[in-house]
Motif scaffolding. Sequence first.
Motif, PDB file in Angstrom:
ATOM      1  N   THR A  27     -33.556 118.203  54.502  1.00 25.04           N
ATOM      2  CA  THR A  27     -34.973 118.274  54.347  1.00 25.04           C
ATOM      3  C   THR A  27     -35.007 119.743  54.227  1.00 25.04           C
ATOM      4  O   THR A  27     -34.249 120.500  54.184  1.00 25.04           O
ATOM      5  CB  THR A  27     -35.584 117.779  55.691  1.00 25.04           C
ATOM      6  N   PHE A  28     -36.407 120.060  53.959  1.00 23.46           N
ATOM      7  CA  PHE A  28     -36.748 121.489  53.604  1.00 23.46           C
ATOM      8  C   PHE A  28     -37.976 121.801  54.206  1.00 23.46           C
ATOM      9  O   PHE A  28     -38.970 121.336  54.017  1.00 23.46           O
ATOM     10  CB  PHE A  28     -36.812 121.943  52.072  1.00 23.46           C
ATOM     11  N   ASP A  29     -38.052 122.899  55.228  1.00 22.98           N
ATOM     12  CA  ASP A  29     -39.238 123.098  55.927  1.00 22.98           C
ATOM     13  C   ASP A  29     -39.607 124.545  55.709  1.00 22.98           C
ATOM     14  O   ASP A  29     -38.688 125.273  56.082  1.00 22.98           O
ATOM     15  CB  ASP A  29     -38.899 123.039  57.602  1.00 22.98           C
ATOM     16  N   ALA A  30     -40.882 124.522  55.496  1.00 24.56           N
ATOM     17  CA  ALA A  30     -41.281 126.268  55.510  1.00 24.56           C
ATOM     18  C   ALA A  30     -42.729 126.526  55.778  1.00 24.56           C
ATOM     19  O   ALA A  30     -43.586 125.652  55.465  1.00 24.56           O
ATOM     20  CB  ALA A  30     -41.074 126.481  53.701  1.00 24.56           C
ATOM     21  N   GLY A  53     -47.866 125.141  55.756  1.00 21.41           N
ATOM     22  CA  GLY A  53     -46.705 124.636  55.905  1.00 21.41           C
ATOM     23  C   GLY A  53     -46.407 123.851  54.734  1.00 21.41           C
ATOM     24  O   GLY A  53     -47.266 122.992  54.331  1.00 21.41           O
ATOM     25  N   VAL A  54     -45.058 123.730  54.312  1.00 24.54           N
ATOM     26  CA  VAL A  54     -44.550 122.673  53.480  1.00 24.54           C
ATOM     27  C   VAL A  54     -43.341 121.961  54.030  1.00 24.54           C
ATOM     28  O   VAL A  54     -42.389 122.741  54.402  1.00 24.54           O
ATOM     29  CB  VAL A  54     -44.524 123.389  52.192  1.00 24.54           C
ATOM     30  N   PHE A  55     -43.144 120.685  53.888  1.00 25.00           N
ATOM     31  CA  PHE A  55     -42.021 120.173  54.232  1.00 25.00           C
ATOM     32  C   PHE A  55     -41.638 119.193  53.056  1.00 25.00           C
ATOM     33  O   PHE A  55     -42.532 118.336  52.575  1.00 25.00           O
ATOM     34  CB  PHE A  55     -42.369 119.437  55.585  1.00 25.00           C
ATOM     35  N   LEU A  56     -40.417 119.102  52.765  1.00 19.81           N
ATOM     36  CA  LEU A  56     -39.964 118.414  51.715  1.00 19.81           C
ATOM     37  C   LEU A  56     -38.877 117.375  52.211  1.00 19.81           C
ATOM     38  O   LEU A  56     -38.129 117.835  52.832  1.00 19.81           O
ATOM     39  CB  LEU A  56     -39.091 119.074  50.510  1.00 19.81           C
ATOM     40  N   GLY A  57     -38.880 115.954  51.797  1.00 21.32           N
ATOM     41  CA  GLY A  57     -38.146 115.093  52.438  1.00 21.32           C
ATOM     42  C   GLY A  57     -37.444 114.370  50.958  1.00 21.32           C
ATOM     43  O   GLY A  57     -37.613 115.023  49.900  1.00 21.32           O
ATOM     44  N   TYR A  58     -36.899 113.180  51.224  1.00 19.05           N
ATOM     45  CA  TYR A  58     -36.298 112.460  50.156  1.00 19.05           C
ATOM     46  C   TYR A  58     -37.112 112.197  49.219  1.00 19.05           C
ATOM     47  O   TYR A  58     -36.785 112.510  48.000  1.00 19.05           O
ATOM     48  CB  TYR A  58     -35.820 111.259  50.566  1.00 19.05           C
TER      49      TYR A  58
END
Length: 186
Positions: A27-30, A53-58
């Motif tokens: 994942t990627f969390d910013a 905030g931005v959170f990237l998952g599958y």
Amino acid sequence: MFIQTEATPNPATLKFLPGRVVLPTGTFDASNAEAAAGSPLASRLIALPEVTGVFLGYDFVTVTKRDGEWQQLKPAILGEIMEHFLSGAPVLVEGGAQPTTDAEEFFDPADSETVTTIKDLLETRVRPAVAGDGGDITFRGFRDGVVYLNMKGSCSGCPSSTATLKYGIQNLLRHFVPDVREVEAV
């Protein structure tokens, strides 16, 4: 390109489903522009005035807003996601930021069998449900009967996350792992 949106239990976040893989692993969390710098997609989104905030998952992107109404912010977010994927730009900068994987864990080596069971339960029963709400949960440690977990994405700061931890995850782990007394967020 058609991007679906889903509400999450956290009223400050919305889940966007672009209909394709966003991050194949991890994942990627910013939560700010500096943290988002490793992802052109996250950078585009965090640059929007009300995005915090931005959170990237599958296969999803979760966006957290400061104030304002989703009906006013949603079109700008959809536009940025669509432009990003249509441009062919990578989700992560090559050689830059990497997807977040499990952070350093702490537990007594004598508890390794218990920890393996806890991780298996989290992976098979908890993470899919949490990802369905636009977030992620990872194991951080186990000490004196207490399981320490890290909540990310829409789960971080969600008003119902305490209930999820205490009444959902804690009860599940206690049922299958008698050594578990309590679950805490880190």
